[in-house]
Design a protein around this motif. Structure first.
Motif, mmCIF file in Angstrom:
data_model
loop_
_atom_site.group_PDB
_atom_site.id
_atom_site.type_symbol
_atom_site.label_atom_id
_atom_site.label_comp_id
_atom_site.label_asym_id
_atom_site.label_seq_id
_atom_site.Cartn_x
_atom_site.Cartn_y
_atom_site.Cartn_z
ATOM 1 N N TYR A 19 0.839 -1.204 0.000
ATOM 2 C CA TYR A 19 0.000 0.000 0.000
ATOM 3 C C TYR A 19 0.872 1.252 0.000
ATOM 4 N N LYS A 70 -1.023 -0.677 -4.245
ATOM 5 C CA LYS A 70 -2.401 -0.294 -3.932
ATOM 6 C C LYS A 70 -2.403 1.126 -3.389
ATOM 7 N N ILE A 121 -3.717 4.467 -1.620
ATOM 8 C CA ILE A 121 -4.642 5.018 -0.635
ATOM 9 C C ILE A 121 -4.682 6.520 -0.876
ATOM 10 N N TYR A 176 -4.898 1.067 7.691
ATOM 11 C CA TYR A 176 -3.920 0.306 6.895
ATOM 12 C C TYR A 176 -2.516 0.290 7.482
ATOM 13 N N ILE A 224 1.337 -0.059 4.972
ATOM 14 C CA ILE A 224 1.731 1.074 4.129
ATOM 15 C C ILE A 224 3.249 1.173 4.031
#
Lengths: 485, 485
Positions: A207, A228, A230, A251, A255
């Protein structure tokens, strides 16, 4: 060249020697079926014989059925071997992996309306080449080459040209960055900088926090690598810190990085306040999430606010990787940017850079260094700050006057970002295109293309007349569009 | 610069204004703890005030405990806020992914004995810069810049500079390649070419055929991307086709590409015969395995054999991706290479190139194009063929005379590759290093470093005297080493 090693003797007619040589090659399978032969002119030059001899040899080979001509394409071999008759056809479209697919699907050069000569285009935010000081560039080239000679033209170091690195360390130090235990890697522009950092320190599925909207090239690079995203909204009040805290909570451990553009953010053009820079830095530090800071157009300060890069907050730490580039405003064709980070991080990135493409052109690095250190860049920057600043102010006023909008984003830079009231900007773009005006639809800057009522206006390459005319046309077109709820 | 926006009024002593401004910034947390302040000289210039005023302000701030100086490093802020006191220390070594690990572990610049001034180094195969024609380069720079102006300095196309692409299509056509339905992408040298092809068309875990030994950079790129290498031995008789057929049978459907360097192969220097080129091509074609052909140093033909690239066999098909580069012999510092392939394949690679770093320096592409098309390259190539050819022959004779060996590989190029009798060349290298001679140990060219009795001798940058002296020392050192069985 094919056939260039045929040695002509003086005892036989030349055309016979050429004919025999080629026919042997074909019959032995040394020239495969459908190979293109040199033209008669080319071959006569290479062999240093008359063109007539070659023409005659080709005529006889044709009569023997060993070669054939295709009008406009040339002369080809035709063996009777069946081995090579069938074509070999690979479907390269299908061979692509997911990385290539994302890079291709998100390639705006392929997917958006291209620039045409007769258009007023607000698409580009590349600098106006008329402002480049070519004479200074020439001086730097000649000076550096006479000082360094062929050293600039042979292999160099992956990290970069040492004088340029030292210049940039000093340059960053003037921005308030303590460069102790930091180092610099020269990259092919910002784009390569971001790609190399993410390629080295993330894996597919990780992330990453980013502003939403943000630079479309960065979204493309992150998605192509399988990250991914955010997204943290940027609205009228700047970055949505409440949302950021919610996402951090949710998250946190997954991250890997936060990617942020604090100055003249692309596309919104906003400049993050010192208070928010400080707040953002400490939030990331407390969550142990390293920051990738995009120094995008930081050099182009028109406004009077006091600005320091976030990495100047990190002086005794090593949590920020800063990516800098002059090439957003100066000589983008040369593709030179840099990464400033912890020495150990740079050492890792240096080997990845070497693995990717050895190093950035040392010739270009030498020229740029010379241009920077002799003061030409400083002169240039003063000139373009005024040039683009005046255009920014003018474009802003034109938008206020002509375009009904919900909000105008932009504190400076080479573009404005508009939020319209219930207008689909793709629809608007199509209508404007019919009237000879194009702009960048805002959806490409959102991580899921989810916002459809924004647009970016780049004005760097347009005259005042074009800016006003184009903005007026956009405004008029909006009024013709059906309003959506 | 930090603090550059302080506006000085005329009603108060200047040092008081400076002091108040900085102290407010620090106390509000807008300058974090341990930020570096500009030097008194710098700040006085920026604010256009006397240096004494700044010095006085700094003295008072020190007395107030708000800033401190570190000898030789500068002046720093010291707030009492505890928020930013702790250092933030990220272990970047641990943050690396597997890609970065391979790129770092296999980085020979980090791992092999570095060049030093007093060594006779046979490590390098980069061209001899003394041979570069700098005056022609200057002419090309000035000419191209006056023709194209700022266009060469602004953003260009990911595929490359059009005149250069057209020149190279014609150039490839002269090598017997039919360029119908083919296209060219300009890359930052061969290295980026190979990396972009594999990054677009393979995935981690795919199998790839390659020669063994082969170019260490290629092994590094393939391994970093997680590819599984199927090595096909090169021995005294060339490529081991029997082994190739066995491997094809075994791995057939899993193999994504075959990577091959038919001319002046690195490290062996061998040139694949036309018959074997033909055989190899048809074997791959029949197994539907696309070929990546490395055109390494193809321009450097000293020998009289008739050579065509394997891709000239593929004229009506699209199974070969060819990577070319002049920069092995000309201006490697500029980093320009190209990929010739099927149009559709190039279109995919073009977007990947754009995603990676937008494009290769247009300035460099313009200069190189000018240099090529005005005939300077042709003159250069004639000169260096003789220059390196003479060195090759001389080095070959010296090896025959001084170095006891099992086999000398090499048909030309810038290096020789030796197979010694029961000698560990790492051990030999250490002994030679003590005597001031280094070379490239051959193990780095084997896909599992499995062969330890070979070495590569690059002679491009050495004088005849150095070549003889160095080779003699290597030979003498061999005789001193214990022979292994």
């Amino acid at each position: 060249m094919l056939l260039s090693n045929l040695v002509i003797n003086k005892d036989e007619p030349i055309y016979i020697q050429i004919k025999r040589y080629i026919s042997n090659m074909i019959l032995k399978g040394l020239i495969p079926n459908n190979s293109k032969l040199p033209s008669t002119r080319e071959l006569s030059q290479v062999l240093n014989v008359s063109r007539n001899s070659v023409t005659l040899a080709y005529e006889e080979l044709k009569a023997d059925g060993l070669i054939y001509s295709v009008s406009g394409k040339g002369t080809f071999t035709k063996s009777n071997s069946s081995l090579n008759q069938s074509n070999w056809c690979i479907n390269w479209e299908d061979k692509q992996n997911s990385y290539s697919k994302v890079a291709n699907d998100m390639d705006i050069i392929k997917n958006e309306i291209p620039w045409e000569n007769n258009l007023i285009s607000f698409k580009s935010i590349s600098p106006n080449g008329d402002m480049f000081d070519i004479d200074e560039l020439k001086k730097s080239f000649l000076n550096r080459l006479s000082l360094e000679g062929h050293k600039l033209l042979n292999y160099g170091y992956a990290k970069g040209y040492k004088p340029l690195i030292e210049y940039l360390l000093e340059y960053m130090s003037k921005k308030g960055v303590d460069t102790y235990n930091k180092d610099i890697l020269i990259t092919n522009g910002f784009t390569e900088g971001l790609d190399i950092i993410l390629s080295s320190f993330t894996s597919s599925g990780d992330y990453i926090i980013c502003e939403n909207p943000t630079h479309n090239t960065s979204i493309k690079i992150m998605k192509a690598l399988g990250l991914k995203l955010i997204g943290i909204d940027i609205n009228e009040n700047g970055l949505d810190f409440d949302l950021l805290e919610v996402k951090l909570e949710k998250y946190k451990d997954k991250i890997k990085f936060a990617y942020i553009t604090p100055s003249y953010h692309n596309p919104t053009g906003t400049v993050m306040s010192p208070e928010n820079r400080y707040k953002f830095y400490n939030l990331m530090k407390n969550n142990n999430i390293p920051i990738i800071e995009d120094g995008f157009n930081e050099e182009l300060l028109y406004s009077s606010s006091h600005i320091f890069p976030i990495c100047s907050l990190d002086n005794l730490s090593n949590g920020i990787i800063y990516i800098g580039s002059f090439s957003k405003i100066l000589f983008p064709g040369m593709r030179i940017g840099w990464i400033l980070a912890d020495k150990n991080a740079i050492s890792k990135l240096e080997s990845v850079k070497r693995c990717r493409n050895i190093h950035v052109s040392f010739l270009d690095q030498g020229i740029l260094y010379d241009y920077l250190q002799n003061g030409a860049f400083e002169k240039y920057i003063k000139k373009v700050r005024k040039f683009y600043g005046d255009k920014f102010n003018f474009a802003y006023k034109c938008v206020e006057k002509y375009i009904p909008n919900e909000y105008i984003f932009g504190d400076g830079g080479l573009h404005l970002f508009l939020k319209l009231k219930n207008i689909d900007t793709r629809e608007l773009l199509n209508k404007c295109y019919e009237k000879g005006v194009i702009f960048m639809p805002g959806d490409i800057f959102y991580i899921n293309n989810e916002v459809n009522n924004t647009l970016r206006l780049g004005f760097s390459r347009l005259s005042f007349e074009e800016i006003e005319k184009g903005i007026k046309i956009i405004g008029e077109t909006i009024k013709e569009l059906p309003i959506k709820d």
